[in-house]
Design a protein around this motif. Sequence first.
Motif, PDB file in Angstrom:
ATOM      1  N   THR A  60       0.880  -1.332   0.141  1.00 35.70           N
ATOM      2  CA  THR A  60      -0.137   0.003   0.176  1.00 35.70           C
ATOM      3  C   THR A  60       0.880   1.189  -0.151  1.00 35.70           C
ATOM      4  O   THR A  60       0.288   2.364  -0.658  1.00 35.70           O
ATOM      5  CB  THR A  60      -0.966   0.041   1.354  1.00 35.70           C
ATOM      6  N   HIS A  61       1.970   1.195   0.466  1.00 35.48           N
ATOM      7  CA  HIS A  61       2.865   2.260   0.729  1.00 35.48           C
ATOM      8  C   HIS A  61       2.312   3.439   1.396  1.00 35.48           C
ATOM      9  O   HIS A  61       2.660   4.678   1.572  1.00 35.48           O
ATOM     10  CB  HIS A  61       3.268   3.073  -0.569  1.00 35.48           C
ATOM     11  N   ARG A  62       1.019   3.080   2.262  1.00 35.89           N
ATOM     12  CA  ARG A  62       0.386   4.107   2.862  1.00 35.89           C
ATOM     13  C   ARG A  62      -0.184   5.164   1.811  1.00 35.89           C
ATOM     14  O   ARG A  62      -0.299   6.451   2.461  1.00 35.89           O
ATOM     15  CB  ARG A  62       0.823   4.522   4.247  1.00 35.89           C
ATOM     16  N   ASN A  67      -3.047   8.438   0.458  1.00 29.94           N
ATOM     17  CA  ASN A  67      -3.358   7.780   1.613  1.00 29.94           C
ATOM     18  C   ASN A  67      -4.661   7.812   2.034  1.00 29.94           C
ATOM     19  O   ASN A  67      -5.253   6.734   2.839  1.00 29.94           O
ATOM     20  CB  ASN A  67      -2.415   8.251   2.799  1.00 29.94           C
ATOM     21  N   ASP A 118      -6.828   4.046   2.547  1.00 28.54           N
ATOM     22  CA  ASP A 118      -7.424   3.862   3.801  1.00 28.54           C
ATOM     23  C   ASP A 118      -8.870   3.289   3.298  1.00 28.54           C
ATOM     24  O   ASP A 118      -9.414   2.533   4.144  1.00 28.54           O
ATOM     25  CB  ASP A 118      -7.618   5.004   4.578  1.00 28.54           C
ATOM     26  N   SER A 144      -4.841  -0.306   5.896  1.00 31.05           N
ATOM     27  CA  SER A 144      -3.815   0.128   4.781  1.00 31.05           C
ATOM     28  C   SER A 144      -2.468   0.445   5.691  1.00 31.05           C
ATOM     29  O   SER A 144      -1.330   0.531   4.697  1.00 31.05           O
ATOM     30  CB  SER A 144      -4.160   1.364   4.318  1.00 31.05           C
ATOM     31  N   HIS A 145      -2.441   0.297   6.855  1.00 27.45           N
ATOM     32  CA  HIS A 145      -1.055   0.656   7.396  1.00 27.45           C
ATOM     33  C   HIS A 145      -1.166   0.221   8.941  1.00 27.45           C
ATOM     34  O   HIS A 145      -2.240   0.598   9.654  1.00 27.45           O
ATOM     35  CB  HIS A 145      -0.576   2.155   7.431  1.00 27.45           C
ATOM     36  N   TYR A 180       0.280  -6.890  10.262  1.00 24.85           N
ATOM     37  CA  TYR A 180       0.930  -5.673  10.369  1.00 24.85           C
ATOM     38  C   TYR A 180       1.046  -5.498   8.682  1.00 24.85           C
ATOM     39  O   TYR A 180       1.601  -6.133   8.161  1.00 24.85           O
ATOM     40  CB  TYR A 180       2.304  -5.788  10.846  1.00 24.85           C
ATOM     41  N   SER A 231       2.864  -2.765   6.128  1.00 22.84           N
ATOM     42  CA  SER A 231       3.775  -1.958   6.339  1.00 22.84           C
ATOM     43  C   SER A 231       3.879  -0.859   5.053  1.00 22.84           C
ATOM     44  O   SER A 231       3.170  -1.142   4.218  1.00 22.84           O
ATOM     45  CB  SER A 231       5.221  -2.609   6.137  1.00 22.84           C
ATOM     46  N   SER A 232       4.042   0.359   5.486  1.00 17.58           N
ATOM     47  CA  SER A 232       4.165   1.384   4.379  1.00 17.58           C
ATOM     48  C   SER A 232       5.501   1.394   3.366  1.00 17.58           C
ATOM     49  O   SER A 232       5.691   1.910   2.427  1.00 17.58           O
ATOM     50  CB  SER A 232       4.339   2.767   5.087  1.00 17.58           C
ATOM     51  N   SER A 292       3.092  10.091   4.717  1.00 18.77           N
ATOM     52  CA  SER A 292       3.532   8.644   4.952  1.00 18.77           C
ATOM     53  C   SER A 292       5.099   8.804   5.348  1.00 18.77           C
ATOM     54  O   SER A 292       5.981   9.690   4.922  1.00 18.77           O
ATOM     55  CB  SER A 292       3.347   7.895   3.840  1.00 18.77           C
TER      56      SER A 292
END
Length: 229
Positions: free
Chosen positions: A171-173, A180, A184, A190-191, A202, A204-205, A218
């Motif tokens: 997702t890379h947030r 972002n 979401d 998403s993070h 978990y 991760s971004s 982010s």
Amino acid sequence: MEVNIKSDKVTKPTKIVMVSDLHLGYHNQRKTLAKWVDMINKENPDIVLIAGDIIDFTTYPLFEQRSYEEFHRVKAPIYACLGNHEYIARTNKTAEFFNKAHINLLIDSCAKFQNLLIVGRNDRTAKNRKPLNKLINSDETDKFIILLDHQPYDLQQAQNSKVDFQFSGHTHRGQVFPVNLITDIIYEKSHGEYHKGSTTYYVSSGLGIWGGKFRIGSQSEYAVLTISN
């Protein structure tokens, strides 16, 4: 980011560094990877897990710069699953890169490490991806089960399959505001850390970045998971 889990499935504390979305190539080159490896080694992990998108768009710069040699400096075994970018970059050199990097690639397969069962799913890009419940044997649920699944869709599948912990990226947030806000909405999570039943997640971004070399709203990150009795 730190995640701590108590479980009677482990007999001693296990420290895991988890990274995703390195996007190595022309964008994130060997000198950047070298800094990341130094950072990982400072954590002194027992094992390192990578949740996909190690390669960006092509393997050519990875061989040109011999980037795979940096992974040899990681002072712990490395296990990884595929991401969608491994499919974008896929050539006959992709498997060679993972072999040269000494990365244990799990494609719809499992590996045992101490009291852990590490399950690596093929990326959902693959049409022949196996169902998660076909990857975990019922006689292995006594182990602490960690699932690597690059894209954090259908989170209930891990809960239904009695997975203890799922690690995802992708997702890379959103990477830059206001994307972002969109991620979401798209993803159930998403993070960050999340819980469904007895399963911890978990998302991760990502350690690396994709496209423009910047983030707004982010942060690049790695996560440290400690499992103790």
